[in-house]
Design an enzyme around this catalytic site. Structure first.
Site, PDB file in Angstrom:
ATOM      1  N   LYS A 169       0.846  -1.195   0.000  1.00 41.89           N
ATOM      2  CA  LYS A 169       0.000   0.000   0.000  1.00 41.89           C
ATOM      3  C   LYS A 169       0.883   1.247   0.000  1.00 41.89           C
ATOM      4  O   LYS A 169       1.518   1.571   0.996  1.00 41.89           O
ATOM      5  CB  LYS A 169      -0.903   0.034   1.237  1.00 41.89           C
ATOM      6  CG  LYS A 169      -1.729   1.321   1.361  1.00 41.89           C
ATOM      7  CD  LYS A 169      -2.410   1.407   2.716  1.00 41.89           C
ATOM      8  CE  LYS A 169      -3.169   2.721   2.888  1.00 41.89           C
ATOM      9  NZ  LYS A 169      -2.282   3.905   2.891  1.00 41.89           N
ATOM     10  N   GLU A 242       9.960   0.621  10.915  1.00 42.07           N
ATOM     11  CA  GLU A 242      10.985   1.665  10.848  1.00 42.07           C
ATOM     12  C   GLU A 242      10.274   2.979  11.099  1.00 42.07           C
ATOM     13  O   GLU A 242       9.514   3.460  10.262  1.00 42.07           O
ATOM     14  CB  GLU A 242      11.673   1.647   9.477  1.00 42.07           C
ATOM     15  CG  GLU A 242      12.989   2.410   9.459  1.00 42.07           C
ATOM     16  CD  GLU A 242      12.829   3.827   8.963  1.00 42.07           C
ATOM     17  OE1 GLU A 242      12.741   4.729   9.831  1.00 42.07           O
ATOM     18  OE2 GLU A 242      12.795   4.052   7.756  1.00 42.07           O
ATOM     19  N   CYS A 276      13.713  10.431   7.853  1.00 41.83           N
ATOM     20  CA  CYS A 276      13.682   9.913   9.215  1.00 41.83           C
ATOM     21  C   CYS A 276      15.031  10.022   9.902  1.00 41.83           C
ATOM     22  O   CYS A 276      15.100  10.170  11.124  1.00 41.83           O
ATOM     23  CB  CYS A 276      13.200   8.457   9.221  1.00 41.83           C
ATOM     24  SG  CYS A 276      14.194   7.353   8.192  1.00 41.83           S
ATOM     25  N   GLU A 374      10.200  15.553  16.776  1.00 35.08           N
ATOM     26  CA  GLU A 374      10.717  15.402  15.414  1.00 35.08           C
ATOM     27  C   GLU A 374      10.028  16.417  14.500  1.00 35.08           C
ATOM     28  O   GLU A 374       8.809  16.397  14.344  1.00 35.08           O
ATOM     29  CB  GLU A 374      10.457  13.980  14.913  1.00 35.08           C
ATOM     30  CG  GLU A 374      10.976  13.730  13.512  1.00 35.08           C
ATOM     31  CD  GLU A 374      10.688  12.319  13.018  1.00 35.08           C
ATOM     32  OE1 GLU A 374      11.442  11.832  12.165  1.00 35.08           O
ATOM     33  OE2 GLU A 374       9.706  11.712  13.476  1.00 35.08           O
TER      34      GLU A 374
END
Length: 474
Positions: A169, A242, A276, A374
């Site tokens: 997806k 992750e 990331c 973040e």
């Protein structure tokens, strides 16, 4: 007329009556329509993957390698078309889009030769015992919007190499390039081994909880990763997550200010900070803080923020409106708290396109949201430290543990510091380098399991021990 793209299910390109709009973040125009799949389409894709698994699991390493190399070749041969489409839907400048497309082709080629050899546990007069790796089964892959092609390939390839099949997806924000690749590989991969379906966010939980999916591999936020872990717990699916990172860089006083300023800038602002493992907190020794912070800010003024398809653009827009609003909120919070800016900080939310100016903060406190959270955007806090021990403690003071970096002429000292950082990856005097042959994964709340290399490949398998008793009387 806006193009309508198709999904890949059981070797065929298929559409649905309902569609989703895909928006160019540079101008907010609809640039493609994709199928809006639900339970019925997912069931079809999973059934196709389950059927294909029966034969695919029996194929040889050479057969699997040939298919994966075919995927690599299809991407490479169509790279010019693909990188332009990627910029259109994702926003990153053409040069960075090219890197992603060729990187995905290279990743597939590099990993195509990975094999999981049997391990002999015992071989003597009494018995022969060996451990073999067997494929988990049908994999559900869920891909983010920041590196949609690279992340798709890093899920498809190890699934196929290990003998699994996959239902993938893409993010509803960035599905176009992946669906174009699906067209290109339709006749390369055996029917049902790779299925790519698009849909709204609600499709993700359906994949996670589907009783005929054996493993989930997901890249995205920690908050969503926790929900996936909960959804997968019902039938003990295997998972690889992750997740987010608040990656710290530590710059020692012996670093050359002029040489590292540009590198530190791009360690944070590549892909508009939407990486990331981008440097999201930069700790600079007090002896060089003033000079280095000034050098980084001066370099920032030379970088153009704009439409990624235009020549000269260095930093593109934020990929989607939701993330744009979050980054704007963090910048406003910094303003409300009186933190100092070295550059940037003024966002026009009424303009067209999700543009945030390059924003660098001057030594905000550790508890500032811009430091503790973040950012995932073109915003970078620079902080001053006095001792190495202090820098290590501050770098480790996070719920995340994905990556970090140390900058110093003394590489032995760099390694000594790296070994004390609570992250899955640490770079010394470089940034954003991830090898397809080395494991990549996070500590703490930055992930679960590993990707890349043999360790990543093992995530798609079970160990099976076969023991033969010698000289047995039966």
């Amino acid at each position: 007329m806006t193009k309508t793209y198709s999904n890949l299910i059981d070797g065929e390109m298929v559409t649905t009556a309902a569609t989703l709009d895909v928006v160019n973040p540079a101008n907010e125009e609809v640039v493609g329509l994709v199928p809006s799949c639900g339970k019925d389409e997912l069931d079809r894709a999973v059934a196709a993957a389950r059927t294909a698994f029966k034969s695919w699991r029996k194929t040889s390493a050479e057969e699997r390698q040939k298919v994966v190399m075919g995927i690599s070749a299809a991407i490479k041969e169509n790279a010019d078309e693909l990188f332009r489409l990627l910029t259109t839907e994702q926003g990153k400048p053409h040069a960075q889009a090219q890197m992603e497309i060729f990187g995905a082709a290279g990743l597939a080629a590099a990993q195509s030769g990975l094999t999981l050899d049997d391990v002999i546990n015992q071989d003597d007069d009494t018995r022969l015992s060996r451990t073999r790796r067997v494929p988990v089964g049908v994999v559900g892959g869920i891909v983010p919007w920041n590196f949609p092609v690279m992340m798709a390939i890093q899920k498809i390839v190890p699934a196929l190499i290990s003998g699994c099949t996959i239902v993938l997806k893409p993010s509803p924000f960035t599905p176009l390039t992946t669906l174009r690749i699906a067209e290109l590989i339709k006749d390369v991969v055996p029917a049902g081994t790779v299925n790519i379906i698009t849909g709204p966010d609600e499709l993700g939980p359906l994949i996670t909880e589907h009783p005929d999916i054996d493993k989930i591999t997901f890249t995205g936020s920690t908050a969503t990763g926790k929900k996936i872990m909960e959804g997968a717990a019902g039938d003990l699916k295997r998972i690889t997550l992750e997740l987010g990172g608040n990656d710290a860089s530590i710059v020692l006083p012996d670093a050359d200010v002029e040489k590292v300023a540009e590198q530190l800038f791009w360690s944070s602002f590549s892909n508009a900070g939407q990486i990331c493992v981008a440097a999201k907190r930069i700790y600079i020794h007090e002896d060089i803080y003033d000079d280095l912070s000034k050098a980084i800010a001066e370099y920032a003024k030379t970088v153009v923020v704009g439409d990624g398809s235009q020549q000269g653009t260095g930093v593109g827009p934020i990929q989607n409106k939701k993330q744009f609003e979050r980054v704007c909120e963090l910048i406003q919070d910094a303003k409300d708290n009186g933190y100092q800016f070295l550059t940037g900080g003024d966002v026009d939310p009424s303009g067209t396109g999700y543009y945030v100016p390059i924003t660098i903060l001057d030594n905000p406190p550790e508890d500032a949201r811009i430091v503790a959270e973040e950012q995932f955007g073109p915003v970078m806090p620079l902080m001053k430290f006095g001792s190495v021990e202090e820098a290590i403690e501050r770098a480790n003071n996070s719920e995340y543990g994905l990556a970090g970096a140390v900058w110093t002429k003394d590489t032995d000292k760099g390694v000594e510091i790296a070994e004390q950082l609570e992250t899955g990856t640490v770079w010394i005097n470089e940034f954003l380098h991830i090898s397809p042959l080395a494991p990549f994964g996070g500590h703490k709340q930055s992930g679960f399991g590993a990707e890349y290399g043999i360790d990543g490949l093992k995530e798609f398998t079970y160990p099976q021990v076969i023991t033969v008793k010698r000289n047995a009387e039966v």
